[in-house]
Design an enzyme around this catalytic site. Structure first.
Site, mmCIF file in Angstrom:
data_model
loop_
_atom_site.group_PDB
_atom_site.id
_atom_site.type_symbol
_atom_site.label_atom_id
_atom_site.label_comp_id
_atom_site.label_asym_id
_atom_site.label_seq_id
_atom_site.Cartn_x
_atom_site.Cartn_y
_atom_site.Cartn_z
ATOM 1 N N HIS A 63 0.830 -1.211 0.000
ATOM 2 C CA HIS A 63 0.000 0.000 0.000
ATOM 3 C C HIS A 63 0.861 1.257 0.000
ATOM 4 C CE1 HIS A 63 0.229 1.064 4.382
ATOM 5 N NE2 HIS A 63 0.234 -0.228 4.588
ATOM 6 N N GLU A 213 -4.969 2.103 2.372
ATOM 7 C CA GLU A 213 -4.990 0.911 3.236
ATOM 8 C C GLU A 213 -5.242 1.278 4.688
ATOM 9 O OE1 GLU A 213 -3.058 -2.313 5.784
ATOM 10 O OE2 GLU A 213 -2.720 -0.152 5.708
#
Length: 362
Positions: A63, A213
């Site tokens: 992420h 994320e």
């Protein structure tokens, strides 16, 4: 050894959840030998130029975003009320420096407020209870008007920790911010590079850098649908626990190799994929450590539930003090993580892929 310049630029990049554009630009600059695209959410996809679309697909996930803040409102005295983007523990925030990015892209340094010891009442000296509504960012202004007109700051502007990356070559130690998960982003790039000259892979490999994320693994819900992987490897800057548990109980220690995660709050691992990683680690002399986490989560939770289910191998780089301003990690753990991923992928023939997908039941 991993590319220090890449790691420095990734760590220093401005990229709280929802504001990952600069991180994307770093990836584009360092991956010109690959096919790189992005979508409207700021997720980035990286493929080898010989991507066939005819082989099983392995997705490499990391992420892009870091824990940060957003300006919620501006007080009459010029202090900025803030919200967190991601899971900070509030006791780590007062008196730390941050960078506010206004709508023009200008960066303004601020300080998260704290009361000097000179003004603390006796009843306040031992009180560690904090509320985000009682914290604010001071940019040096004296009024709301000054903040808006001179600094150009408005509600909705993003804020990141103010930290610069350093590499201690003699000790093999990296210092910086956002190791959760810019380390993972570096590992995706380095793994793709390690496989670049492999012309006989049994799989197609796609790097997928997911946005947002830290605010609910949102980007991975999109990247997994877009890539439609058969298997996935998730890279994560995992919180080191070697200062909190004794040897033998700690499961994420610096300089102990890549962390193979069996369980966390988001997913249960595929035992055949874990078994393959163990085999590769033993065969190739790659240091690894197994982890069964009582909490935490990664993009594996969303990826594993895509389509007809996706086996996911989560590899973590031990990182001290994640979700705070300052992090340490060891270069040798990054290298072990990249080597593990690359060797696992090189080993994936039809038999091994079937073994992971079918788990020996058919």
């Amino acid at each position: 050894m991993a590319d220090i310049q890449l790691m420095e630029e990734l760590s220093n990049a401005f990229g709280p959840s929802g504001f990952e554009e600069e991180v994307c630009r770093v990836i584009y600059r360092h991956t010109r030998e690959f096919q790189v695209t992005n979508d409207a959410m700021c997720n980035v996809y990286m493929r080898r130029k010989d991507f066939s679309g005819k082989k099983p697909v392995v997705m490499l996930d990391a992420h892009l975003d870091e824990c940060g803040f957003m300006v919620q409102s501006i007080r009459e005295n010029g202090l900025l009320n803030i919200l967190t983007l991601g899971g900070f523990h509030l006791t780590s925030l007062p008196a730390h420096s941050v960078i506010v990015r206004n709508g023009k892209g200008e960066r303004i340094r601020g300080i998260i407020t704290s009361k000097p010891v000179h003004f603390l009442k006796e009843s306040e000296r031992g009180n560690q209870d904090l509320d985000i509504e009682n914290l604010a960012v001071d940019v040096g202004a004296g009024s709301r008007k000054e903040v808006e007109e001179s600094y150009g700051i408005r509600p909705g502007d993003p804020i990141m920790p103010d930290v610069s990356f350093e590499y201690q070559e003699k000790r093999g130690i990296c210092f910086g911010k956002a190791f959760d998960n810019r380390l993972g982003c570096a590992c995706v790039v380095e793994t793709m590079r390690a496989l670049e000259q492999e012309n006989s892979l049994g799989v197609d490999v796609v790097g997928a850098f997911a946005a947002q994320e830290e605010v609910g693994t949102r980007g991975a819900a999109v990247t997994a649908q877009a890539v439609k992987p058969d298997l996935a490897i998730v890279f994560e800057g995992s919180p080191a626990d070697d200062f909190y548990f004794r040897p033998g109980i700690a499961q994420c220690s610096l300089k102990s190799g890549t962390q193979i995660r069996h369980l966390d709050a988001s997913y249960v691992s595929n035992p055949e994929f874990i078994r393959l990683a163990h085999e590769i680690g033993e065969q190739c002399g790659i240091k690894y450590q197994d982890a069964v986490r009582r909490g935490g989560s990664t993009n594996a939770g969303k990826i594993s539930l895509t389509g007809k289910a996706v086996p996911v191998l989560v590899l973590g780089i031990p990182s001290r003090y994640v979700h705070t301003h300052y992090n340490f990690c060891a270069m040798e753990d990054i290298d072990a993580t990249v080597k593990m991923a690359a060797e696992v992928i090189k080993s994936l023939d039809r038999e091994r892929i079937d073994r992971v997908l079918r788990r020996g039941t058919i």
